[in-house]
Design a protein around this motif. Structure first.
Motif, mmCIF file in Angstrom:
data_model
loop_
_atom_site.group_PDB
_atom_site.id
_atom_site.type_symbol
_atom_site.label_atom_id
_atom_site.label_comp_id
_atom_site.label_asym_id
_atom_site.label_seq_id
_atom_site.Cartn_x
_atom_site.Cartn_y
_atom_site.Cartn_z
ATOM 1 N N GLY A 1 5.729 1.459 -7.787
ATOM 2 C CA GLY A 1 5.817 0.164 -8.455
ATOM 3 C C GLY A 1 4.978 -0.937 -7.864
ATOM 4 N N LYS A 2 4.260 -0.672 -6.785
ATOM 5 C CA LYS A 2 3.408 -1.687 -6.172
ATOM 6 C C LYS A 2 1.950 -1.246 -6.245
ATOM 7 C CE LYS A 2 4.600 -4.246 -2.893
ATOM 8 N NZ LYS A 2 4.865 -4.851 -1.568
ATOM 9 N N LEU A 3 1.073 -2.234 -6.260
ATOM 10 C CA LEU A 3 -0.354 -1.941 -6.299
ATOM 11 C C LEU A 3 -0.829 -1.508 -4.916
ATOM 12 C CD1 LEU A 3 -1.606 -4.947 -8.468
ATOM 13 C CD2 LEU A 3 -1.298 -2.578 -9.192
ATOM 14 N N GLN A 4 -1.562 -0.413 -4.879
ATOM 15 C CA GLN A 4 -2.135 0.103 -3.646
ATOM 16 C C GLN A 4 -3.651 0.171 -3.828
ATOM 17 O OE1 GLN A 4 -0.418 0.914 -0.900
ATOM 18 N NE2 GLN A 4 1.664 0.738 -1.707
ATOM 19 N N ALA A 5 -4.385 -0.270 -2.812
ATOM 20 C CA ALA A 5 -5.839 -0.318 -2.928
ATOM 21 C C ALA A 5 -6.476 0.028 -1.600
ATOM 22 C CB ALA A 5 -6.291 -1.704 -3.397
ATOM 23 N N VAL A 6 -7.732 0.450 -1.679
ATOM 24 C CA VAL A 6 -8.574 0.689 -0.505
ATOM 25 C C VAL A 6 -9.744 -0.266 -0.610
ATOM 26 C CG1 VAL A 6 -10.015 2.320 0.757
ATOM 27 C CG2 VAL A 6 -7.879 3.091 -0.308
ATOM 28 N N LEU B 1 -4.482 -1.683 1.292
ATOM 29 C CA LEU B 1 -3.727 -2.868 0.890
ATOM 30 C C LEU B 1 -2.545 -2.457 0.015
ATOM 31 C CD1 LEU B 1 -6.691 -5.206 -0.163
ATOM 32 C CD2 LEU B 1 -5.586 -5.070 2.071
ATOM 33 N N SER B 2 -1.466 -3.207 0.122
ATOM 34 C CA SER B 2 -0.303 -3.060 -0.748
ATOM 35 C C SER B 2 0.133 -4.458 -1.154
ATOM 36 C CB SER B 2 0.831 -2.328 -0.023
ATOM 37 O OG SER B 2 1.972 -2.238 -0.858
ATOM 38 N N PHE B 3 0.167 -4.727 -2.442
ATOM 39 C CA PHE B 3 0.481 -6.082 -2.908
ATOM 40 C C PHE B 3 1.137 -6.005 -4.278
ATOM 41 C CE2 PHE B 3 -3.842 -4.828 -3.724
ATOM 42 C CZ PHE B 3 -4.067 -5.123 -5.056
ATOM 43 N N GLY B 4 1.751 -7.105 -4.648
ATOM 44 C CA GLY B 4 2.455 -7.175 -5.920
ATOM 45 C C GLY B 4 1.696 -8.000 -6.935
ATOM 46 N N THR B 5 2.383 -8.386 -7.984
ATOM 47 C CA THR B 5 1.784 -9.176 -9.054
ATOM 48 C C THR B 5 2.344 -10.602 -9.010
ATOM 49 O OG1 THR B 5 3.522 -8.430 -10.561
ATOM 50 C CG2 THR B 5 1.506 -7.151 -10.498
ATOM 51 N N PRO B 6 1.637 -11.562 -9.577
ATOM 52 C CA PRO B 6 0.340 -11.457 -10.240
ATOM 53 C C PRO B 6 -0.784 -11.247 -9.234
ATOM 54 C CG PRO B 6 1.007 -13.745 -10.125
ATOM 55 C CD PRO B 6 2.169 -12.947 -9.612
ATOM 56 N N ALA B 7 -1.841 -10.576 -9.676
ATOM 57 C CA ALA B 7 -2.938 -10.243 -8.770
ATOM 58 C C ALA B 7 -4.246 -10.223 -9.547
ATOM 59 C CB ALA B 7 -2.700 -8.891 -8.102
#
Length: 274
Positions: A149-154, A165-171
């Motif tokens: 349920g969370k955004l994961q990025a490299v 990175l791990s972050f939520g919304t809004p993004a």
């Protein structure tokens, strides 16, 4: 969940007049850059993972609708063209961000952009979008997905390093092309997109900042023409082939004091020292 793919319609083969600096563009060579294609692919993946909707939006003239039809065929649920001129070099990205968000009917949860545009490469529009939305911003992303349920990025860092990175919304996420390949549209989706009507929003005009700083360019200096009635005479005058010159002299002084003395003597002979 509303995922917005903010695309930029630019000429991929723009030419510049060497004398006037005028940029010439052609709608036949225009479309999304590789970074914007990656942004569309990530936006479609996110809406599939989150079960939301994907809206592809751009600011541009009527010719940009072809790019939006391709976005429909590739998986976008909705498209929107914000009526505006083609990209201008006097715009710093803030006006584009304003028009995009004024045109979107509801507040987006995620905005995916290319990390930089092909026409300018400033990458400032995502920052202005994040500021107006009050959202977190993730830059230079090579990978983007959803985990629990969370955004994961490299994210790419200097020196070949990577950051997770791990972050939520809004993004607001700006992505690099990297290894992200835009999917191919099916034939039925392509045919359906050809007949789709593209909504157009009129939310105002693009107001670029007045005055563009130009580098100082001194006026050319007028030089007299070479002497000589015949072409070969003028060529000899230009090249200095017949001018007497002092031949070069190679010195190998035995000590630093002798080398300094030779240098001072040369400066005195040519009027640089007394």
């Amino acid at each position: 969940m509303l995922v917005v793919a903010a695309l930029r319609w630019v000429d991929q083969r723009a030419s510049v007049d060497g004398l006037t600096g005028e940029v010439r563009t052609d709608a036949r060579d225009s479309g999304p850059s590789a970074a914007d294609q990656a942004a569309l692919e990530h936006a479609v993946r996110l809406k599939e993972s989150l079960g939301g909707r994907c809206l592809a939006v751009t600011v541009g003239p009527a010719e940009a609708e072809e790019m939006l039809r391709d976005a429909l065929a590739l998986g976008a649920d909705e498209v929107l063209r914000v009526d505006g001129p083609a990209a201008t070099v006097t715009e710093d990205g803030s006006e584009t961000a304003r028009l995009l968000l004024d045109a979107v009917p509801e507040r987006p949860d995620i905005v995916v952009c290319g990390d930089h545009s092909a026409d300018r490469g400033t990458g400032s529009t995502p920052a202005f979008l994040a500021h107006r939305l009050g959202a977190c911003q993730a830059l230079g992303l090579l990978e983007l997905g959803v985990v629990e349920g969370k955004l994961q990025a490299v994210r790419r860092l200097d020196g070949g390093r990577r950051e997770r990175l791990s972050f939520g919304t809004p993004a607001v996420c700006s992505v690099e092309p990297a290894d992200t390949v835009l999917r191919r549209a099916s034939l039925p989706a392509t045919l359906a997109a050809r007949k789709a009507e593209i909504p157009v929003a009129h939310v105002g005009e693009l107001h670029p900042k007045a005055g563009v700083s130009q580098p100082y360019r001194p006026r050319p200096r007028a030089l007299p023409g070479p002497e000589g009635a015949e072409p070969h005479q003028r060529v000899l005058a230009l090249t200095g082939a017949l001018v007497e010159r002092t031949p070069p002299k190679v010195l190998r002084p035995g000590s630093p004091a002798e080398a300094a003395q030779e240098l001072l003597q040369y400066l005195r002979e040519h009027g640089y020292a007394e």
